[in-house]
Design a protein around this motif. Sequence first.
Motif, short mmCIF file in Angstrom:
data_model
loop_
_atom_site.label_atom_id
_atom_site.label_comp_id
_atom_site.label_asym_id
_atom_site.label_seq_id
_atom_site.Cartn_x
_atom_site.Cartn_y
_atom_site.Cartn_z
N HIS A 44 -4.54 2.23 -7.96
CA HIS A 44 -5.71 3.09 -7.73
C HIS A 44 -5.89 4.16 -8.80
O HIS A 44 -7.00 4.43 -9.23
CB HIS A 44 -5.58 3.80 -6.37
N TYR A 72 0.59 0.60 -4.71
CA TYR A 72 -0.87 0.68 -4.81
C TYR A 72 -1.33 1.97 -5.49
O TYR A 72 -2.41 2.03 -6.05
CB TYR A 72 -1.53 0.58 -3.43
N GLN A 82 -9.02 -1.65 0.86
CA GLN A 82 -8.41 -1.57 -0.47
C GLN A 82 -9.37 -2.05 -1.55
O GLN A 82 -9.53 -1.43 -2.60
CB GLN A 82 -7.10 -2.37 -0.51
N GLN A 106 0.83 -1.22 0.00
CA GLN A 106 0.00 0.00 0.00
C GLN A 106 0.86 1.26 0.00
O GLN A 106 0.44 2.29 -0.52
CB GLN A 106 -0.90 0.02 1.24
#
Length: 550
Positions: A398, A394, A432, A390
């Motif tokens: 995203h 990530y 997530q 993350q």
Amino acid sequence: MTATITEQTSLTQLPAWKKLSAHYESIKQTHLRQLFAADPDRAGRFSLEAAGLFLDYSKQIVTDETIALLVALAGESGLRDRIEAMFVGERINLTEGRPVLHVALRAPADAEIMVDGVNVVPLVHEVLQRMSIFAEQIRSGSWLGFTGSRIRTVINIGIGGSDLGPVMAFEALRHYALRDIDFRFVSNVDGTDFAEAVQGCDPAETLFIVSSKTFTTLETMTNARSARAWLVAGLGSEAAVARHFVAVSTNAAEVTQFGIDIANMFGFWDWVGGRYSLDSAIGLSTMLAIGPDNFRALLAGFHAMDQHFRTAPFEKNMPVIMGLLSVWYANFFDAQTVAVLPYDQYLKRFPAYLQQLTMESNGKQVTVAGTPVDYQTSQIYWGEPGTNGQHSFYQLIHQGTRLIPCDFIGFCRSLNPSGVHHDVLTANLFAQGEALAFGKTAAEVRQEGTAEWLVPHRTFPGNRPSSTILADQLTPEILGALVALYEQSVFTQGVIWQLDSFDQWGVELGKVLAQRIVPELAAGNSAEPKHDGSTNALIRRYRDRKREGV
Ligand code: F6P
């Protein structure tokens, strides 16, 4: 029984494929927000349970029609017959003329699977029994080294399937491992790997497991020879090898040639592919670590998922659904990669293990009949354990420009409960998937009082698909089920893509060229290399610089 190579109807000509192409056009603009708004029950409908695993695939960009068409594609591709062909021992690895029977490695003792008129299941259980006896000897300390000391360090030497499975399983099941034996793994031919693996080890207390299906692999044999030299130098006698080396292989002749007594060899068979060999004798280091009972529980988990795969209708079949989803994204959404994101530190090597399983199996450009494909095959698999990813990649998942389907893996109970840790970890996992699916619109960002110029930066498009695999706890059974889930998903993909998922010709060329280059790099060789201009120049530079460093 020998399967034959027959030309199949091209995948892209199958009726279900054509319907999927049209269906994709109609669904590609649909957002997961709309799908959930229009269908509040989808989480219940698009989820499955099998062998202790729960799969939520409702955050995938699919409707009932998508699943029906994908299942029809599996039917038109002959998946049911292909599954049966594997389980009954047909030679479905056509380019190598071998059956594909890792399922026999976890079959119960009373099962019958015939290869060339021989039931192989008793052979499997015979080896398991020998492994168990040996494991108990090492674990209890009754197996003594050359000087009479018990074994305190076990070093597995292997590469590819003879390393990645053992490392992954050891890390995954470390919680169940005996803590007074140190387990180490050497795979890379880089001498650093070996040097670091034996750092601080006492040869009198060290056992090497040389794991190699062929017992000819350059990296493994180079490391095994260094290990033998290290041991003999440390203990002062060749005779020490017998108490400190065991082999796991299909090649008894090469094992003997190396100097390991056949009595200390644990065998398996050419119908076990390297990347499918974790539950053969290649799992010896795992069994030494977690003990025979836990190893058998691991096999039971594999078997439970195998049975589900063999018998469940496709629309309720977890590996089939996962395999079909990969096809959906690879071929219709043109997704290049899949991220595998385990929210469990013990699964830190799971993505690396999956890379060989998926990409060595289905990274192919011709069908089993040798016809070039006109569609994409295996995606690139990658990942890191949550939550570390993350704070790294990530961002791209995203807000980047690529579509990256994600597999989240999590557990309801931690093996190391400690305060709020597990709730925080799992909250992140769920968050997530939610953020990827639903995003945050510009209107929502504005409503928070964000300055207009920042709105585009703080907007999340959403509609990024993911599945969540949830199990109660990471046990040996659950690990077995999880690995078998991916194995059979890979099988499903390979059938749809019409590939031989069990050969690996793509690794050959590099191996052959390396063998040619090794003597060209040797000290004193100044003969002009005979490659292309770039490779010749690299060889010359390496030789020159190496000499200067001496
Ligand atoms: O990378 C090619 C490969 O053949 C893999 O399929 C296999 O797992 C690995 O090499 C190691 O082979 P072996 O167990 O024969 O040493």
